[in-house]
Design an enzyme around this catalytic site. Structure first.
Site, PDB file in Angstrom:
ATOM      1  N   ARG A   1       1.840   1.689 -12.243  1.00 39.99           N
ATOM      2  CA  ARG A   1       1.844   2.366 -10.982  1.00 39.99           C
ATOM      3  C   ARG A   1       0.736   3.595 -11.178  1.00 39.99           C
ATOM      4  O   ARG A   1       0.718   4.427 -12.274  1.00 39.99           O
ATOM      5  CB  ARG A   1       3.138   2.938 -10.935  1.00 39.99           C
ATOM      6  CG  ARG A   1       3.248   4.008  -9.897  1.00 39.99           C
ATOM      7  CD  ARG A   1       3.950   3.641  -8.646  1.00 39.99           C
ATOM      8  NE  ARG A   1       4.112   4.532  -7.643  1.00 39.99           N
ATOM      9  CZ  ARG A   1       5.223   5.091  -7.380  1.00 39.99           C
ATOM     10  NH1 ARG A   1       6.115   4.884  -7.377  1.00 39.99           N
ATOM     11  NH2 ARG A   1       5.327   6.299  -6.401  1.00 39.99           N
TER      12      ARG A   1
ATOM     13  N   ARG B   1       1.469   0.957  -3.643  1.00 37.89           N
ATOM     14  CA  ARG B   1       2.021   1.018  -5.017  1.00 37.89           C
ATOM     15  C   ARG B   1       2.269  -0.315  -5.459  1.00 37.89           C
ATOM     16  O   ARG B   1       2.652  -0.935  -4.669  1.00 37.89           O
ATOM     17  CB  ARG B   1       3.131   2.234  -5.050  1.00 37.89           C
ATOM     18  CG  ARG B   1       4.128   1.791  -4.296  1.00 37.89           C
ATOM     19  CD  ARG B   1       4.450   2.398  -3.010  1.00 37.89           C
ATOM     20  NE  ARG B   1       3.975   3.899  -2.789  1.00 37.89           N
ATOM     21  CZ  ARG B   1       4.907   4.912  -2.573  1.00 37.89           C
ATOM     22  NH1 ARG B   1       6.017   4.772  -3.234  1.00 37.89           N
ATOM     23  NH2 ARG B   1       4.303   5.865  -2.333  1.00 37.89           N
TER      24      ARG B   1
ATOM     25  N   ASP C   1       7.787   0.676  -6.704  1.00 35.40           N
ATOM     26  CA  ASP C   1       8.659   1.874  -6.617  1.00 35.40           C
ATOM     27  C   ASP C   1      10.123   1.567  -6.755  1.00 35.40           C
ATOM     28  O   ASP C   1      10.623   0.498  -6.223  1.00 35.40           O
ATOM     29  CB  ASP C   1       8.359   2.285  -4.976  1.00 35.40           C
ATOM     30  CG  ASP C   1       8.402   3.405  -4.508  1.00 35.40           C
ATOM     31  OD1 ASP C   1       9.030   4.350  -5.558  1.00 35.40           O
ATOM     32  OD2 ASP C   1       8.683   3.848  -3.486  1.00 35.40           O
TER      33      ASP C   1
ATOM     34  N   ASP D   1      13.601   3.308  -6.427  1.00 35.95           N
ATOM     35  CA  ASP D   1      14.350   4.706  -6.067  1.00 35.95           C
ATOM     36  C   ASP D   1      15.821   4.236  -6.116  1.00 35.95           C
ATOM     37  O   ASP D   1      16.227   3.312  -5.465  1.00 35.95           O
ATOM     38  CB  ASP D   1      13.889   4.843  -4.588  1.00 35.95           C
ATOM     39  CG  ASP D   1      12.841   5.295  -4.186  1.00 35.95           C
ATOM     40  OD1 ASP D   1      12.121   6.037  -5.209  1.00 35.95           O
ATOM     41  OD2 ASP D   1      12.008   5.077  -3.213  1.00 35.95           O
TER      42      ASP D   1
HETATM   43  N1  ROI Z   1       6.931   1.216   3.439  1.00 36.65           N
HETATM   44  C1  ROI Z   1       7.704   0.231   3.392  1.00 36.65           C
HETATM   45  N2  ROI Z   1       7.656  -0.928   4.502  1.00 36.65           N
HETATM   46  N3  ROI Z   1       8.286  -0.168   2.323  1.00 36.65           N
HETATM   47  C2  ROI Z   1       8.339   0.717   1.170  1.00 36.65           C
HETATM   48  O1  ROI Z   1       8.797   0.482   0.363  1.00 36.65           O
HETATM   49  C3  ROI Z   1       7.599   2.018   1.468  1.00 36.65           C
HETATM   50  N4  ROI Z   1       7.434   2.820   0.463  1.00 36.65           N
HETATM   51  C4  ROI Z   1       7.099   3.862   0.804  1.00 36.65           C
HETATM   52  C5  ROI Z   1       6.276   4.321   2.042  1.00 36.65           C
HETATM   53  C6  ROI Z   1       4.765   4.837   1.637  1.00 36.65           C
HETATM   54  C7  ROI Z   1       6.972   5.691   2.624  1.00 36.65           C
HETATM   55  N5  ROI Z   1       6.338   3.168   2.918  1.00 36.65           N
HETATM   56  C8  ROI Z   1       6.887   2.048   2.543  1.00 36.65           C
HETATM   57  O2  ROI Z   1       6.989   4.973  -0.323  1.00 36.65           O
END
Ligand code: ROI
Length: 161
Positions: free
Chosen positions: A84, A93, A96, A98
């Site tokens: 990443r 990315r 991610d 979370d």
């Molecule tokens: N948009 C989508 N569709 N899915 C994501 O996981 C995602 N993650 C983010 C941002 C850039 C806000 N946009 C995203 O961090």
């Protein structure tokens, strides 16, 4: 394993489906964690800057002995192992991860806010979450059904793999 955490996964670089499938295996192998359930994968349009590829998103349900910050450390290590690179805020990315919910805890720390602040408006978090647990509630008592009512499915697509 007496804590339940929901973790949202997202990727839009370097084979996003493969990134998420690999991440699911890695989450299943995290120490002091048990992978209880994984949602389908979903294709989603980028939220934020539009000049980036579409995303693939999912949510997993973990049982864990790790406290929230220890879990966050483990997730950030996995993100790093997926090469990443943080180029810009809200940029593309490879992976991610979370923490969306941790038991019914509210956490407001510099590194970690739970429930995840943006989840109310993120169909790519709410729909997979509802798939895992249609009776889920937030610490403030809001039900997942209410959240879905206020967050259109729009162009979210469940992938049939
Ligand atoms: N948009 C989508 N569709 N899915 C994501 O996981 C995602 N993650 C983010 C941002 C850039 C806000 N946009 C995203 O961090």
């Amino acid at each position: 394993m007496n804590n339940i955490a929901y973790v949202a996964l997202g990727s839009n670089l370097d084979d996003p489906i493969g990134q998420l499938q690999q991440a699911q295996l890695e989450l299943a192998n995290l120490p002091a964690c048990e992978l209880l359930a994984t949602s389908s994968l979903y294709a989603s349009k980028p939220m934020g800057p539009q000049d980036q590829p579409d995303y693939v998103n999912a949510v997993v349900k973990l049982a864990t002995e790790l406290q929230p910050i220890a879990l966050l450390d483990a997730l950030q290590q996995l993100e790093n192992e997926h090469q990443r690179v943080r180029q810009r805020r809200w940029g593309p990315r490879t992976l991610d991860l979370d923490i969306v919910l941790y038991n019914q805890q509210r956490i407001d720390q510099p590194r970690l806010q739970v429930p995840h602040i943006g989840m109310h408006e993120r169909n790519f978090v709410l729909y997979p979450l509802a798939e895992l647990d249609s009776n889920l509630q937030l610490p403030d008592g809001t039900s997942i059904a209410e959240l879905l009512d206020n967050c259109p499915l729009a162009d979210l697509i469940k992938l049939e793999l």
